[in-house]
Design a protein around this motif. Sequence first.
Motif, short mmCIF file in Angstrom:
data_model
loop_
_atom_site.label_atom_id
_atom_site.label_comp_id
_atom_site.label_asym_id
_atom_site.label_seq_id
_atom_site.Cartn_x
_atom_site.Cartn_y
_atom_site.Cartn_z
N VAL A 31 7.52 -52.39 37.55
CA VAL A 31 7.65 -52.67 36.04
C VAL A 31 8.94 -51.57 35.94
CG1 VAL A 31 6.79 -51.87 33.97
CG2 VAL A 31 5.28 -52.42 35.74
N ARG A 32 9.82 -51.89 34.75
CA ARG A 32 10.87 -51.35 34.12
C ARG A 32 11.03 -51.25 32.73
NH1 ARG A 32 15.85 -50.00 36.12
NH2 ARG A 32 15.56 -50.92 38.37
N LEU A 33 11.36 -50.38 32.01
CA LEU A 33 11.18 -50.12 30.75
C LEU A 33 12.81 -49.99 30.18
CD1 LEU A 33 8.75 -47.24 30.46
CD2 LEU A 33 8.47 -49.70 30.52
N LYS A 34 12.89 -50.85 29.57
CA LYS A 34 14.35 -51.10 28.83
C LYS A 34 14.52 -50.55 27.27
CE LYS A 34 16.29 -54.98 31.24
NZ LYS A 34 16.79 -56.55 31.13
N ALA A 38 14.34 -47.19 32.95
CA ALA A 38 13.35 -46.30 33.85
C ALA A 38 12.35 -47.66 34.54
CB ALA A 38 12.64 -45.35 32.84
N ASP A 39 12.53 -47.17 35.89
CA ASP A 39 11.66 -47.67 36.80
C ASP A 39 10.23 -46.96 36.60
OD1 ASP A 39 13.23 -49.63 38.18
OD2 ASP A 39 14.03 -47.68 39.64
N ALA A 40 9.17 -47.83 36.74
CA ALA A 40 7.81 -47.33 36.29
C ALA A 40 6.90 -47.80 37.37
CB ALA A 40 7.37 -47.56 34.90
N THR A 41 5.61 -47.18 37.52
CA THR A 41 4.71 -47.63 38.34
C THR A 41 3.40 -48.03 37.40
OG1 THR A 41 5.35 -46.21 39.97
CG2 THR A 41 3.01 -46.75 40.19
N LEU A 42 3.05 -49.18 37.40
CA LEU A 42 1.71 -49.91 36.80
C LEU A 42 0.80 -48.93 37.14
CD1 LEU A 42 0.63 -51.85 35.05
CD2 LEU A 42 0.31 -53.30 37.01
N VAL A 52 1.79 -46.86 32.48
CA VAL A 52 2.57 -46.79 33.34
C VAL A 52 2.98 -45.34 33.80
CG1 VAL A 52 3.59 -49.13 33.30
CG2 VAL A 52 4.72 -47.22 31.98
N GLU A 53 3.63 -44.92 34.74
CA GLU A 53 4.13 -43.72 35.03
C GLU A 53 5.70 -43.74 35.42
OE1 GLU A 53 1.69 -42.24 38.15
OE2 GLU A 53 0.17 -41.56 36.79
N CYS A 54 6.38 -42.76 35.03
CA CYS A 54 7.93 -42.96 35.16
C CYS A 54 8.40 -41.67 35.01
CB CYS A 54 8.49 -43.96 34.29
SG CYS A 54 8.74 -43.49 32.48
N ALA A 55 9.64 -41.59 35.48
CA ALA A 55 10.19 -40.24 35.64
C ALA A 55 11.00 -39.83 34.34
CB ALA A 55 11.25 -39.93 36.84
N SER A 56 11.06 -40.65 33.49
CA SER A 56 11.88 -40.46 32.18
C SER A 56 10.90 -40.22 31.07
CB SER A 56 12.54 -41.95 31.58
OG SER A 56 13.51 -42.23 32.84
N ARG A 57 11.53 -39.35 30.08
CA ARG A 57 10.63 -39.02 28.95
C ARG A 57 10.97 -39.92 27.89
NH1 ARG A 57 11.91 -34.67 24.49
NH2 ARG A 57 9.68 -34.45 23.68
N SER A 85 2.94 -38.43 27.88
CA SER A 85 2.46 -36.92 28.32
C SER A 85 3.35 -36.65 29.54
CB SER A 85 1.16 -36.49 28.55
OG SER A 85 0.72 -37.74 29.58
N VAL A 86 3.48 -35.27 29.65
CA VAL A 86 4.46 -34.88 30.93
C VAL A 86 3.41 -34.50 31.83
CG1 VAL A 86 5.87 -32.95 31.87
CG2 VAL A 86 6.18 -33.80 29.38
N ALA A 87 3.61 -35.25 33.13
CA ALA A 87 2.57 -34.85 34.42
C ALA A 87 3.29 -33.86 35.20
CB ALA A 87 2.32 -36.25 35.10
#
Length: 91
Positions: A31-34, A38-42, A52-57, A85-87
């Motif tokens: 998954v990618r968020l445009k 941001a690359d994300a994990t489903l 999804v979880e990703c490293a971008s805020r 939320s910030v994990a």
Amino acid sequence: MSAAVESLGPAIEHRNSGRRPASTVPEITGVRLKPHGADATLVNISTSGILVECASRIKPGTAVIIVFEGTFSPAQIDARVARSSVAIMHT
């Protein structure tokens, strides 16, 4: 678990659509968020949302395009971030 939390009983599901864990959707390989790139994990997906979880805020209310890698159809959808939320915080 604290006694106060235990006294609340089992959590009640308020979502309208059942969630499917990522492991049950092998058609989605990534998954990618445009436009954030941001690359994300489903984590899970339903007919009304995706987690999804990703490293971008990415702030709630932000418009995004969710791009699904793999053979899932549709290949991308327009969406709006409902919650965030910030994990993990790195120093």
